[in-house]
Motif scaffolding. Structure first.
Motif, PDB file in Angstrom:
ATOM      1  N   ARG A 196      -5.944  -7.338   1.485  1.00 61.09           N
ATOM      2  CA  ARG A 196      -6.930  -7.474   0.409  1.00 61.09           C
ATOM      3  C   ARG A 196      -8.326  -7.182   0.955  1.00 61.09           C
ATOM      4  N   THR A 197      -8.542  -5.936   1.304  1.00 56.14           N
ATOM      5  CA  THR A 197      -9.820  -5.458   1.806  1.00 56.14           C
ATOM      6  C   THR A 197     -10.343  -4.397   0.843  1.00 56.14           C
ATOM      7  N   PRO A 198     -11.642  -4.078   0.895  1.00 57.99           N
ATOM      8  CA  PRO A 198     -12.162  -3.041  -0.011  1.00 57.99           C
ATOM      9  C   PRO A 198     -11.382  -1.727   0.077  1.00 57.99           C
ATOM     10  N   LYS A 199     -10.934  -1.374   1.273  1.00 60.02           N
ATOM     11  CA  LYS A 199     -10.220  -0.110   1.433  1.00 60.02           C
ATOM     12  C   LYS A 199      -8.820  -0.148   0.852  1.00 60.02           C
ATOM     13  N   HIS A 200      -8.124  -1.286   0.976  1.00 60.50           N
ATOM     14  CA  HIS A 200      -6.708  -1.331   0.619  1.00 60.50           C
ATOM     15  C   HIS A 200      -6.370  -2.270  -0.533  1.00 60.50           C
ATOM     16  N   GLU A 201      -7.361  -2.871  -1.163  1.00 60.19           N
ATOM     17  CA  GLU A 201      -7.102  -3.776  -2.284  1.00 60.19           C
ATOM     18  C   GLU A 201      -6.281  -3.079  -3.364  1.00 60.19           C
ATOM     19  N   ALA A 202      -6.678  -1.869  -3.738  1.00 64.55           N
ATOM     20  CA  ALA A 202      -5.967  -1.132  -4.780  1.00 64.55           C
ATOM     21  C   ALA A 202      -4.783  -0.353  -4.218  1.00 64.55           C
ATOM     22  N   PHE A 203      -5.020   0.426  -3.171  1.00 70.20           N
ATOM     23  CA  PHE A 203      -3.980   1.294  -2.629  1.00 70.20           C
ATOM     24  C   PHE A 203      -2.802   0.513  -2.058  1.00 70.20           C
ATOM     25  N   GLY A 204      -3.058  -0.627  -1.453  1.00 71.36           N
ATOM     26  CA  GLY A 204      -1.996  -1.395  -0.811  1.00 71.36           C
ATOM     27  C   GLY A 204      -1.298  -2.392  -1.702  1.00 71.36           C
ATOM     28  N   TYR A 205      -1.673  -2.435  -2.992  1.00 71.66           N
ATOM     29  CA  TYR A 205      -1.081  -3.426  -3.899  1.00 71.66           C
ATOM     30  C   TYR A 205       0.435  -3.275  -3.977  1.00 71.66           C
ATOM     31  N   ALA A 206       0.914  -2.057  -4.182  1.00 72.32           N
ATOM     32  CA  ALA A 206       2.360  -1.843  -4.331  1.00 72.32           C
ATOM     33  C   ALA A 206       3.103  -2.213  -3.056  1.00 72.32           C
ATOM     34  N   ALA A 207       2.539  -1.844  -1.900  1.00 76.66           N
ATOM     35  CA  ALA A 207       3.193  -2.158  -0.625  1.00 76.66           C
ATOM     36  C   ALA A 207       3.280  -3.666  -0.413  1.00 76.66           C
ATOM     37  N   ALA A 208       2.215  -4.384  -0.757  1.00 82.64           N
ATOM     38  CA  ALA A 208       2.215  -5.840  -0.575  1.00 82.64           C
ATOM     39  C   ALA A 208       3.235  -6.515  -1.480  1.00 82.64           C
ATOM     40  N   VAL A 259       2.984   5.599  -5.445  1.00 83.00           N
ATOM     41  CA  VAL A 259       3.616   6.822  -4.940  1.00 83.00           C
ATOM     42  C   VAL A 259       3.841   6.716  -3.434  1.00 83.00           C
ATOM     43  N   ALA A 260       2.808   6.245  -2.732  1.00 85.26           N
ATOM     44  CA  ALA A 260       2.913   6.118  -1.275  1.00 85.26           C
ATOM     45  C   ALA A 260       4.010   5.137  -0.881  1.00 85.26           C
ATOM     46  N   ALA A 261       4.069   3.997  -1.560  1.00 86.49           N
ATOM     47  CA  ALA A 261       5.097   3.001  -1.239  1.00 86.49           C
ATOM     48  C   ALA A 261       6.491   3.580  -1.420  1.00 86.49           C
ATOM     49  N   GLY A 262       6.673   4.383  -2.477  1.00 88.21           N
ATOM     50  CA  GLY A 262       7.969   5.013  -2.692  1.00 88.21           C
ATOM     51  C   GLY A 262       8.323   5.986  -1.589  1.00 88.21           C
ATOM     52  N   LEU A 263       7.349   6.788  -1.182  1.00 84.13           N
ATOM     53  CA  LEU A 263       7.604   7.748  -0.106  1.00 84.13           C
ATOM     54  C   LEU A 263       7.841   7.057   1.227  1.00 84.13           C
ATOM     55  N   ILE A 264       7.107   5.977   1.467  1.00 81.00           N
ATOM     56  CA  ILE A 264       7.218   5.269   2.748  1.00 81.00           C
ATOM     57  C   ILE A 264       8.614   4.699   2.947  1.00 81.00           C
ATOM     58  N   VAL A 265       9.229   4.220   1.877  1.00 82.70           N
ATOM     59  CA  VAL A 265      10.582   3.673   2.035  1.00 82.70           C
ATOM     60  C   VAL A 265      11.652   4.746   1.857  1.00 82.70           C
ATOM     61  N   ALA A 266      11.382   5.747   1.026  1.00 82.20           N
ATOM     62  CA  ALA A 266      12.423   6.735   0.725  1.00 82.20           C
ATOM     63  C   ALA A 266      12.670   7.694   1.885  1.00 82.20           C
ATOM     64  N   ASN A 326       8.116  -3.349   5.263  1.00 86.09           N
ATOM     65  CA  ASN A 326       7.377  -4.357   6.022  1.00 86.09           C
ATOM     66  C   ASN A 326       6.226  -3.743   6.810  1.00 86.09           C
ATOM     67  N   THR A 327       6.460  -2.570   7.389  1.00 88.68           N
ATOM     68  CA  THR A 327       5.402  -1.893   8.144  1.00 88.68           C
ATOM     69  C   THR A 327       4.279  -1.452   7.212  1.00 88.68           C
ATOM     70  N   ALA A 328       4.645  -0.989   6.027  1.00 87.56           N
ATOM     71  CA  ALA A 328       3.627  -0.597   5.053  1.00 87.56           C
ATOM     72  C   ALA A 328       2.729  -1.776   4.703  1.00 87.56           C
ATOM     73  N   ASP A 329       3.332  -2.932   4.497  1.00 87.13           N
ATOM     74  CA  ASP A 329       2.529  -4.114   4.171  1.00 87.13           C
ATOM     75  C   ASP A 329       1.598  -4.483   5.317  1.00 87.13           C
ATOM     76  N   SER A 330       2.099  -4.408   6.547  1.00 83.64           N
ATOM     77  CA  SER A 330       1.274  -4.786   7.696  1.00 83.64           C
ATOM     78  C   SER A 330       0.116  -3.823   7.919  1.00 83.64           C
ATOM     79  N   MET A 331       0.249  -2.570   7.443  1.00 80.33           N
ATOM     80  CA  MET A 331      -0.791  -1.575   7.684  1.00 80.33           C
ATOM     81  C   MET A 331      -1.746  -1.397   6.503  1.00 80.33           C
ATOM     82  N   ILE A 332      -1.220  -1.477   5.278  1.00 80.25           N
ATOM     83  CA  ILE A 332      -2.091  -1.204   4.125  1.00 80.25           C
ATOM     84  C   ILE A 332      -2.053  -2.310   3.074  1.00 80.25           C
ATOM     85  N   GLY A 333      -1.240  -3.334   3.278  1.00 77.24           N
ATOM     86  CA  GLY A 333      -1.114  -4.368   2.259  1.00 77.24           C
ATOM     87  C   GLY A 333      -2.142  -5.480   2.370  1.00 77.24           C
TER      88      GLY A 333
END
Length: 335
Positions: free
Chosen positions: A199-211, A68-75, A190-197
């Motif tokens: 493979r850390t405990p915090k962003h492993e799941a949430f940042g998957y779509a952005a990466a 959902v976040a990845a969609g909003l970030i680009v849209a 690209n910015t989404a990937d650099s910030m949340i993409g």
């Protein structure tokens, strides 16, 4: 006919934006006064990260929220860019609308900024190792205090190659495909990937779509950037275009990144050096394979050569865009 006109206009915007960024960049005074588009996108990402990636949520829920976040970030930024581009076209005469749109779009390209940051590393390395470590800390994520001089220079060269692809070729590619909204779409991903993409405990799941989205949108540019580097090497004395092609074929797909390995391998082969290899991130040693066959113990002169290759590759890309624009314009005149 309408599609051809749109494509011709978008390629024209990309060409003018490329030249504008190379000439003036994005003034630091403007950054201090109003910020930068990437900073504005970053604020949106921060807010979504805070609200949708709470630690009390399950990994499955955070992964779903990440889509959902990845969609909003680009849209949201892309829709804003579409509105802005339409306003410019309505409010200004046709002869002025394109250069104004290109000026706005040039803020999403980093030719001059990347060059100046890497040049600062090369100059600092000629002074002292502490100065070089400080300079490279602005452009890499690894631990600078653990790097010797060769490590600093390799890190800067790798950053130059990788960011040539995702900081210059990619935004211009998407700009040529979709005008200002196309470039904003790419920059948001690209910015989404650099910030949340990560493979850390915090962003492993949430940042998957952005990466995964970033991997997809960078795929064409990574191949194009390698091509521009090889062509640049072919036009420069002391560069090895054949070596660039050979190392590209052998090492591009062994890199940790599905895209960064392409320009990095091409640059390593063209310069006759080795890049990548073992490094440390946040105190954790990572054993990465080497890219290239040459020496890994670099001196500042190697980074100056990499910058010369980078400048020529940027020039070739701009000339290719102008040639494409000429072909499109000729096709339109025939119809």
């Amino acid at each position: 006919m309408r599609i051809a006109l749109f494509t011709c206009r978008s390629v024209g915007i990309a060409c003018v934006a490329s030249v504008t960024d190379a000439a003036i960049g994005y003034p630091q005074a403007l950054v201090r006064r109003i910020g930068h588009p990437v900073i504005w996108i970053g604020r949106l990402i921060d807010r979504l990260d805070t609200n949708l990636n709470r630690p009390d949520l399950s990994p499955a829920r955070r992964r779903a929220n990440g889509f959902v976040a990845a969609g909003l970030i680009v849209a949201l930024p892309t829709l804003s860019a579409m509105v802005l581009e339409r306003l410019v076209k309505r409010m200004l005469p046709r002869w002025l609308a394109l250069p104004v749109t290109a000026l706005l779009a040039s803020t999403l390209v980093a030719q001059r900024s990347l060059h100046d940051h890497v040049l600062a590393v090369a100059r600092s390395a000629e002074e002292s190792l502490p100065a070089a470590r400080h300079a490279v800390s602005h452009i890499v994520g690894r631990d600078p205090e653990l790097l010797d001089e060769a490590g600093v220079l390799r890190a800067a060269t790798e950053t130059l190659a990788e960011n040539f692809s995702d900081g210059i070729v990619a935004p211009l590619f998407w700009m040529a495909a979709g005008g200002l909204p196309g470039a904003v779409f790419y920059k948001s991903a690209n910015t989404a990937d650099s910030m949340i993409g990560h493979r850390t405990p915090k962003h492993e799941a949430f940042g998957y779509a952005a990466a995964r989205l970033d991997d997809l949108v960078n795929l064409p540019a990574s191949r194009l950037s390698a091509l521009w580097i090889i062509l640049a090497a072919a036009t420069m004395r002391g560069m090895d275009a054949g070596g660039a092609l050979r190392i590209l074929r052998r090492d591009a797909t062994t890199h940790r990144s599905p895209n960064a390995g392409w320009p990095e391998a091409a640059m390593a082969g063209a310069l006759g050096i080795r890049l990548s290899g073992p490094r440390a991130y946040n105190g954790v040693n990572v054993d990465e394979p080497w890219v290239g066959d040459g020496p890994a113990t670099l001196r500042p002169q190697a980074l100056y050569r990499a910058l010369a290759l980078y400048r020529r590759a940027c020039l070739i890309q701009t000339l290719a865009g102008l040639a494409g624009l000429g072909l499109l314009a000729r096709g339109l005149r025939r119809h």
